[in-house]
Structures are given as C-alpha cells and as structure tokens.
Design a protein around this motif. Structure first.
Motif, PDB file in Angstrom:
ATOM      1  N   THR A   1       0.860  -1.196   0.000  1.00 54.99           N
ATOM      2  CA  THR A   1       0.000   0.000   0.000  1.00 54.99           C
ATOM      3  C   THR A   1       0.892   1.241   0.000  1.00 54.99           C
ATOM      4  N   LEU A   2       0.292   2.404  -0.292  1.00 53.98           N
ATOM      5  CA  LEU A   2       1.071   3.651  -0.274  1.00 53.98           C
ATOM      6  C   LEU A   2       1.585   3.920   1.148  1.00 53.98           C
ATOM      7  N   ALA A   3       0.756   3.653   2.131  1.00 54.75           N
ATOM      8  CA  ALA A   3       1.192   3.848   3.528  1.00 54.75           C
ATOM      9  C   ALA A   3       2.365   2.914   3.850  1.00 54.75           C
ATOM     10  N   GLY A   4       2.308   1.694   3.302  1.00 56.98           N
ATOM     11  CA  GLY A   4       3.395   0.718   3.522  1.00 56.98           C
ATOM     12  C   GLY A   4       4.690   1.187   2.875  1.00 56.98           C
ATOM     13  N   ILE A   5       4.578   1.761   1.676  1.00 57.79           N
ATOM     14  CA  ILE A   5       5.770   2.287   0.980  1.00 57.79           C
ATOM     15  C   ILE A   5       6.372   3.424   1.813  1.00 57.79           C
ATOM     16  N   GLU A   6       5.516   4.319   2.285  1.00 59.49           N
ATOM     17  CA  GLU A   6       6.005   5.479   3.052  1.00 59.49           C
ATOM     18  C   GLU A   6       6.708   5.024   4.336  1.00 59.49           C
ATOM     19  N   LYS A   7       6.160   3.995   4.960  1.00 63.32           N
ATOM     20  CA  LYS A   7       6.763   3.463   6.195  1.00 63.32           C
ATOM     21  C   LYS A   7       8.136   2.854   5.888  1.00 63.32           C
ATOM     22  N   ALA A   8       8.201   2.093   4.791  1.00 64.45           N
ATOM     23  CA  ALA A   8       9.465   1.435   4.413  1.00 64.45           C
ATOM     24  C   ALA A   8      10.544   2.469   4.082  1.00 64.45           C
ATOM     25  N   LEU A   9      10.147   3.558   3.420  1.00 65.92           N
ATOM     26  CA  LEU A   9      11.128   4.600   3.062  1.00 65.92           C
ATOM     27  C   LEU A   9      11.626   5.332   4.313  1.00 65.92           C
ATOM     28  N   THR A  10      10.711   5.585   5.222  1.00 66.19           N
ATOM     29  CA  THR A  10      11.099   6.268   6.471  1.00 66.19           C
ATOM     30  C   THR A  10      12.123   5.423   7.224  1.00 66.19           C
ATOM     31  N   LYS A  11      11.905   4.100   7.206  1.00 66.46           N
ATOM     32  CA  LYS A  11      12.811   3.182   7.912  1.00 66.46           C
ATOM     33  C   LYS A  11      14.159   3.087   7.187  1.00 66.46           C
ATOM     34  N   ALA A  12      14.101   2.987   5.858  1.00 68.08           N
ATOM     35  CA  ALA A  12      15.333   2.783   5.074  1.00 68.08           C
ATOM     36  C   ALA A  12      16.215   4.032   5.054  1.00 68.08           C
ATOM     37  N   PHE A  13      15.584   5.214   5.102  1.00 69.98           N
ATOM     38  CA  PHE A  13      16.351   6.476   5.028  1.00 69.98           C
ATOM     39  C   PHE A  13      16.079   7.276   6.302  1.00 69.98           C
ATOM     40  N   SER A  14      16.579   6.754   7.407  1.00 71.84           N
ATOM     41  CA  SER A  14      16.219   7.337   8.713  1.00 71.84           C
ATOM     42  C   SER A  14      16.765   8.757   8.897  1.00 71.84           C
ATOM     43  N   LYS A  15      17.797   9.124   8.114  1.00 72.93           N
ATOM     44  CA  LYS A  15      18.376  10.462   8.302  1.00 72.93           C
ATOM     45  C   LYS A  15      17.637  11.542   7.499  1.00 72.93           C
ATOM     46  N   ILE A  16      16.773  11.131   6.596  1.00 75.50           N
ATOM     47  CA  ILE A  16      16.077  12.106   5.745  1.00 75.50           C
ATOM     48  C   ILE A  16      14.764  12.546   6.401  1.00 75.50           C
ATOM     49  N   ARG A  17      14.491  13.836   6.278  1.00 77.62           N
ATOM     50  CA  ARG A  17      13.211  14.347   6.781  1.00 77.62           C
ATOM     51  C   ARG A  17      12.224  14.362   5.608  1.00 77.62           C
ATOM     52  N   PHE A  18      11.288  13.431   5.632  1.00 75.38           N
ATOM     53  CA  PHE A  18      10.339  13.290   4.519  1.00 75.38           C
ATOM     54  C   PHE A  18       9.035  14.034   4.783  1.00 75.38           C
ATOM     55  N   GLU A  19       8.457  14.522   3.668  1.00 77.45           N
ATOM     56  CA  GLU A  19       7.048  14.891   3.677  1.00 77.45           C
ATOM     57  C   GLU A  19       6.415  13.996   2.608  1.00 77.45           C
ATOM     58  N   PHE A  20       5.303  13.348   2.933  1.00 76.63           N
ATOM     59  CA  PHE A  20       4.622  12.465   1.981  1.00 76.63           C
ATOM     60  C   PHE A  20       3.288  13.097   1.588  1.00 76.63           C
ATOM     61  N   ARG A  21       3.081  13.270   0.293  1.00 76.05           N
ATOM     62  CA  ARG A  21       1.811  13.829  -0.179  1.00 76.05           C
ATOM     63  C   ARG A  21       1.308  13.028  -1.379  1.00 76.05           C
ATOM     64  N   GLN A  22      -0.019  12.969  -1.502  1.00 77.77           N
ATOM     65  CA  GLN A  22      -0.630  12.317  -2.667  1.00 77.77           C
ATOM     66  C   GLN A  22      -1.874  13.101  -3.029  1.00 77.77           C
ATOM     67  N   SER A  23      -2.124  13.243  -4.335  1.00 79.33           N
ATOM     68  CA  SER A  23      -3.382  13.867  -4.764  1.00 79.33           C
ATOM     69  C   SER A  23      -3.823  13.259  -6.101  1.00 79.33           C
ATOM     70  N   ASN A  24      -5.137  13.225  -6.251  1.00 83.74           N
ATOM     71  CA  ASN A  24      -5.709  12.793  -7.527  1.00 83.74           C
ATOM     72  C   ASN A  24      -6.027  13.984  -8.428  1.00 83.74           C
ATOM     73  N   VAL A  25      -5.712  15.197  -7.934  1.00 84.04           N
ATOM     74  CA  VAL A  25      -6.112  16.424  -8.623  1.00 84.04           C
ATOM     75  C   VAL A  25      -4.876  17.147  -9.167  1.00 84.04           C
ATOM     76  N   GLU A  26      -4.873  17.385 -10.457  1.00 85.97           N
ATOM     77  CA  GLU A  26      -3.706  17.974 -11.127  1.00 85.97           C
ATOM     78  C   GLU A  26      -3.280  19.309 -10.491  1.00 85.97           C
ATOM     79  N   GLY A  27      -4.263  20.205 -10.290  1.00 86.78           N
ATOM     80  CA  GLY A  27      -3.955  21.525  -9.736  1.00 86.78           C
ATOM     81  C   GLY A  27      -3.389  21.443  -8.318  1.00 86.78           C
ATOM     82  N   GLU A  28      -3.858  20.475  -7.550  1.00 87.59           N
ATOM     83  CA  GLU A  28      -3.312  20.303  -6.191  1.00 87.59           C
ATOM     84  C   GLU A  28      -1.851  19.869  -6.263  1.00 87.59           C
TER      85      GLU A  28
END
Ligand code: CA2
Length: 145
Positions: A28-55
């Motif tokens: 899932t997208l949440a699972g991917i985000e969790k795995a990335l946070t774990k794999a790159f613990s030194k990086i400060r991530f912001e995770f965003r998703q939208s179905n809307v082009e303008g957003e």
C-alpha cells in the motif's frame, strides 16, 4: 546534513495494494512510506498524494521553499500534463521522476513522459525499489552540488 525531501504521488496511487497487484505490487502507499522512512532514517520526509492535477501543481510550488528536492510519481499525468511539467520546470529544486512499473515496456501511450525532460532523471520498473533508487539518486545529486 539532513535533507528534506517531498515524496509526491499522483492519481490513483492511493489505491495501491488493492488492485492490479501484478503490475504495481501488493504494497500500500502507507506501507511504501513506512518502508522509506525506515530505510532512510536520516532524511526528513514529507509524503503527499493527490488525484487532482492543480493540487499537485500547488504542492510542487509549496515545496520550492521548504524542501531540498522532490521524488515524484505523477501517475497517468506523466504522459500528458503540461501543467505539471511547467510546475517542475518553474521550481529550482531538483525533481526525480519515479514509476513502479516499467513504463517503456507497456502500452505505447505510457512510453512518453512530459515530465522527465525537466527532471534530473527518471527511474522506472523496479516496484517500490524505484522510490529507494530515486531518493538515493536525489541525495547524491544534492551532495555533489
Ligand atoms: O508505474 C507507475 O508508477 C505509474 O506511474 C502508475 C500509474 C500509471 O498511469 C503510469 O503509467 C505508471 C497508475 C497508477 C494506478 O495505480 C493503481 C493502484 C491500484 C489499482 C489500480 C491502479
């Protein structure tokens, strides 16, 4: 130095893991985000998703002042969004385009990316690992500058 990276996902990627798992994998997208946070613990991530082009355009604009770079899966917008291409071109922070599937090995309409020419590079076909490679490549680019 701690890098700040926006992981930005476009249309339908909120449904990952629910259908077409043979193409996009079971994660899932949440699972991917969790795995990335774990794999790159030194990086400060912001995770965003939208179905809307303008957003997505607004999120790219907002990132230009608070992030060091963007790892972007524009979903189907990859293939036809001039607005997203212009948004990426308009910001000075580096952007890496990523895809779960190999867009060059699928339907003809997926082979072209409007976005890739204004990115520092494109990674496609490695499933969730495309995001890992995208982040690693972006960090390398940031540290070379
Ligand atoms: O391979 C990729 O990452 C894509 O960006 C995914 C897009 C597709 O339009 C691009 O050509 C390649 C589509 C994402 C659709 O995600 C789904 C998630 C769950 C169920 C069905 C589709």
């Amino acid at each position: 130095m701690q890098h700040k990276i926006l992981i930005l996902n476009g249309p339908n990627l909120n449904l990952l893991g629910e259908r077409e798992t043979e193409v996009y994998g079971k994660e899932t997208l949440a699972g991917i985000e969790k795995a990335l946070t774990k794999a790159f613990s030194k990086i400060r991530f912001e995770f965003r998703q939208s179905n809307v082009e303008g957003e997505l355009v607004n999120m790219i604009h907002a990132a230009r002042k608070k992030q060091d770079g963007i790892v972007f899966n524009p979903g189907a917008y990859t293939h036809y969004s001039i607005a997203l291409r212009d948004a990426v071109a308009a910001v000075s922070i580096p952007v890496v385009e990523v895809h779960l599937s190999n867009i060059h090995a699928r339907e003809d309409f997926r082979k072209n990316s409007m976005i890739a020419p204004v990115c520092i590079g494109q990674i496609s076909g490695f499933g969730i690992y495309s995001y890992h490679l995208g982040i690693a490549s972006l960090v390398r680019h940031l540290e070379k500058k």
